[in-house]
Scaffold this motif. Structure first.
Motif, PDB file in Angstrom:
ATOM      1  N   ALA A   6      14.101   3.448 -14.659  1.00  0.00           N
ATOM      2  CA  ALA A   6      14.453   3.974 -13.341  1.00  0.00           C
ATOM      3  C   ALA A   6      13.219   4.342 -12.520  1.00  0.00           C
ATOM      4  O   ALA A   6      13.238   4.254 -11.292  1.00  0.00           O
ATOM      5  N   ILE A   7      12.152   4.739 -13.178  1.00  0.00           N
ATOM      6  CA  ILE A   7      10.930   5.050 -12.435  1.00  0.00           C
ATOM      7  C   ILE A   7      10.364   3.794 -11.802  1.00  0.00           C
ATOM      8  O   ILE A   7       9.942   3.807 -10.645  1.00  0.00           O
ATOM      9  N   ASP A   8      10.372   2.688 -12.521  1.00  0.00           N
ATOM     10  CA  ASP A   8       9.906   1.419 -11.958  1.00  0.00           C
ATOM     11  C   ASP A   8      10.757   1.025 -10.751  1.00  0.00           C
ATOM     12  O   ASP A   8      10.240   0.537  -9.747  1.00  0.00           O
ATOM     13  N   THR A   9      12.065   1.244 -10.855  1.00  0.00           N
ATOM     14  CA  THR A   9      12.967   0.944  -9.740  1.00  0.00           C
ATOM     15  C   THR A   9      12.641   1.833  -8.546  1.00  0.00           C
ATOM     16  O   THR A   9      12.577   1.368  -7.402  1.00  0.00           O
ATOM     17  N   TYR A  10      12.411   3.111  -8.797  1.00  0.00           N
ATOM     18  CA  TYR A  10      12.078   4.061  -7.745  1.00  0.00           C
ATOM     19  C   TYR A  10      10.786   3.646  -7.033  1.00  0.00           C
ATOM     20  O   TYR A  10      10.720   3.617  -5.799  1.00  0.00           O
ATOM     21  N   ILE A  11       9.758   3.311  -7.800  1.00  0.00           N
ATOM     22  CA  ILE A  11       8.469   2.883  -7.232  1.00  0.00           C
ATOM     23  C   ILE A  11       8.669   1.604  -6.415  1.00  0.00           C
ATOM     24  O   ILE A  11       8.146   1.469  -5.308  1.00  0.00           O
ATOM     25  N   GLY A  12       9.432   0.670  -6.947  1.00  0.00           N
ATOM     26  CA  GLY A  12       9.705  -0.571  -6.226  1.00  0.00           C
ATOM     27  C   GLY A  12      10.399  -0.330  -4.900  1.00  0.00           C
ATOM     28  O   GLY A  12      10.073  -0.958  -3.883  1.00  0.00           O
ATOM     29  N   GLN A  13      11.348   0.592  -4.888  1.00  0.00           N
ATOM     30  CA  GLN A  13      12.062   0.916  -3.648  1.00  0.00           C
ATOM     31  C   GLN A  13      11.117   1.539  -2.629  1.00  0.00           C
ATOM     32  O   GLN A  13      11.197   1.237  -1.437  1.00  0.00           O
ATOM     33  N   LYS A  14      10.221   2.375  -3.099  1.00  0.00           N
ATOM     34  CA  LYS A  14       9.254   2.980  -2.175  1.00  0.00           C
ATOM     35  C   LYS A  14       8.298   1.918  -1.626  1.00  0.00           C
ATOM     36  O   LYS A  14       7.971   1.938  -0.441  1.00  0.00           O
ATOM     37  N   LEU A  15       7.864   0.987  -2.471  1.00  0.00           N
ATOM     38  CA  LEU A  15       6.997  -0.096  -1.995  1.00  0.00           C
ATOM     39  C   LEU A  15       7.713  -0.936  -0.942  1.00  0.00           C
ATOM     40  O   LEU A  15       7.135  -1.294   0.086  1.00  0.00           O
ATOM     41  N   SER A  16       8.972  -1.236  -1.202  1.00  0.00           N
ATOM     42  CA  SER A  16       9.757  -2.010  -0.251  1.00  0.00           C
ATOM     43  C   SER A  16       9.878  -1.276   1.085  1.00  0.00           C
ATOM     44  O   SER A  16       9.717  -1.868   2.166  1.00  0.00           O
ATOM     45  N   ALA A  17      10.127   0.028   1.023  1.00  0.00           N
ATOM     46  CA  ALA A  17      10.247   0.823   2.250  1.00  0.00           C
ATOM     47  C   ALA A  17       8.932   0.836   3.028  1.00  0.00           C
ATOM     48  O   ALA A  17       8.926   0.686   4.253  1.00  0.00           O
ATOM     49  N   LEU A  18       7.817   0.984   2.323  1.00  0.00           N
ATOM     50  CA  LEU A  18       6.513   0.970   2.980  1.00  0.00           C
ATOM     51  C   LEU A  18       6.243  -0.377   3.634  1.00  0.00           C
ATOM     52  O   LEU A  18       5.749  -0.448   4.762  1.00  0.00           O
ATOM     53  N   ARG A  19       6.576  -1.443   2.942  1.00  0.00           N
ATOM     54  CA  ARG A  19       6.385  -2.791   3.499  1.00  0.00           C
ATOM     55  C   ARG A  19       7.194  -2.956   4.784  1.00  0.00           C
ATOM     56  O   ARG A  19       6.693  -3.442   5.798  1.00  0.00           O
ATOM     57  N   LYS A  20       8.433  -2.517   4.749  1.00  0.00           N
ATOM     58  CA  LYS A  20       9.305  -2.650   5.931  1.00  0.00           C
ATOM     59  C   LYS A  20       8.828  -1.762   7.077  1.00  0.00           C
ATOM     60  O   LYS A  20       8.908  -2.162   8.237  1.00  0.00           O
ATOM     61  N   GLN A  21       8.329  -0.577   6.748  1.00  0.00           N
ATOM     62  CA  GLN A  21       7.787   0.305   7.793  1.00  0.00           C
ATOM     63  C   GLN A  21       6.610  -0.353   8.498  1.00  0.00           C
ATOM     64  O   GLN A  21       6.390  -0.138   9.686  1.00  0.00           O
ATOM     65  N   ARG A  22       5.845  -1.150   7.748  1.00  0.00           N
ATOM     66  CA  ARG A  22       4.684  -1.834   8.325  1.00  0.00           C
ATOM     67  C   ARG A  22       5.081  -3.170   8.971  1.00  0.00           C
ATOM     68  O   ARG A  22       4.256  -3.917   9.435  1.00  0.00           O
ATOM     69  N   ARG A  23       6.397  -3.438   8.947  1.00  0.00           N
ATOM     70  CA  ARG A  23       6.964  -4.653   9.557  1.00  0.00           C
ATOM     71  C   ARG A  23       6.373  -5.941   8.972  1.00  0.00           C
ATOM     72  O   ARG A  23       6.042  -6.878   9.692  1.00  0.00           O
ATOM     73  N   LEU A  24       6.236  -5.940   7.647  1.00  0.00           N
ATOM     74  CA  LEU A  24       5.782  -7.125   6.932  1.00  0.00           C
ATOM     75  C   LEU A  24       6.942  -7.689   6.128  1.00  0.00           C
ATOM     76  O   LEU A  24       7.751  -6.936   5.588  1.00  0.00           O
ATOM     77  N   ASN A  25       7.011  -9.015   6.037  1.00  0.00           N
ATOM     78  CA  ASN A  25       8.007  -9.590   5.137  1.00  0.00           C
ATOM     79  C   ASN A  25       7.356  -9.785   3.771  1.00  0.00           C
ATOM     80  O   ASN A  25       6.143  -9.610   3.607  1.00  0.00           O
ATOM     81  N   VAL A  26       8.154 -10.142   2.792  1.00  0.00           N
ATOM     82  CA  VAL A  26       7.660 -10.273   1.417  1.00  0.00           C
ATOM     83  C   VAL A  26       6.533 -11.287   1.335  1.00  0.00           C
ATOM     84  O   VAL A  26       5.502 -11.048   0.702  1.00  0.00           O
ATOM     85  N   SER A  27       6.703 -12.428   1.993  1.00  0.00           N
ATOM     86  CA  SER A  27       5.678 -13.478   1.936  1.00  0.00           C
ATOM     87  C   SER A  27       4.350 -13.021   2.522  1.00  0.00           C
ATOM     88  O   SER A  27       3.281 -13.319   1.970  1.00  0.00           O
ATOM     89  N   GLU A  28       4.403 -12.292   3.636  1.00  0.00           N
ATOM     90  CA  GLU A  28       3.169 -11.821   4.275  1.00  0.00           C
ATOM     91  C   GLU A  28       2.422 -10.841   3.380  1.00  0.00           C
ATOM     92  O   GLU A  28       1.202 -10.956   3.202  1.00  0.00           O
ATOM     93  N   LEU A  29       3.150  -9.879   2.821  1.00  0.00           N
ATOM     94  CA  LEU A  29       2.495  -8.900   1.959  1.00  0.00           C
ATOM     95  C   LEU A  29       1.988  -9.555   0.684  1.00  0.00           C
ATOM     96  O   LEU A  29       0.873  -9.285   0.242  1.00  0.00           O
TER      97      LEU A  29
END
Length: 130
Positions: A6-29
């Motif tokens: 669950a910690i890995d999932t939590y960290i992944g969700q935070k990374l995803s949120a940060l990426r979206k806040q920076r308006r980057l898609n998965v490929s760009e990041l």
């Protein structure tokens, strides 16, 4: 692949949120940190654990302190079911406000700001704001 929790999932969700806040898609990041997009997706989904060197690269590109990823993790969290994601990333002001607030080191200033916000919310609930 190492077993994740669950910690890995939590960290992944935070990374995803940060990426979206920076308006980057998965490929760009993924390109910016020299990863395959599928690998980044696995990290964000929590199906794969993020190695420390990749966390460092992500923190530089997304402009965050690695310790931010671990804020809010309950002390008893281990292999429990995944947590709900952090605050919705749809509003970039939420991320900016949170990031700016974390940079305030003086405890008295932080307390004053929180008091101000709470007083405003209390008056707003009472219908006293314009």
């Amino acid at each position: 692949m190492k077993k994740t929790n669950a910690i890995d999932t939590y960290i992944g969700q935070k990374l995803s949120a940060l990426r979206k806040q920076r308006r980057l898609n998965v490929s760009e990041l993924a390109a910016a940190v020299s990863l395959a997009p599928e690998k980044l997706r696995n990290f964000e989904e929590g199906s794969e654990r993020v190695p420390a060197d990749i966390l460092m690269r992500l923190s530089r590109v997304l402009r965050f302190e690695i310790t931010e990823l671990f804020g809010g993790i309950p002390s008893n969290l281990s292999a429990n079911p995944p947590l709900a994601p952090p605050d919705p990333p749809g509003d970039p002001e939420i991320g900016a406000l949170s990031s700016d607030f974390r940079q305030i080191r003086d405890p008295q200033t932080r307390t004053l700001i929180l008091s101000l916000v709470r007083a405003y919310l209390t008056s707003e609930k009472a219908g006293k704001t314009d």
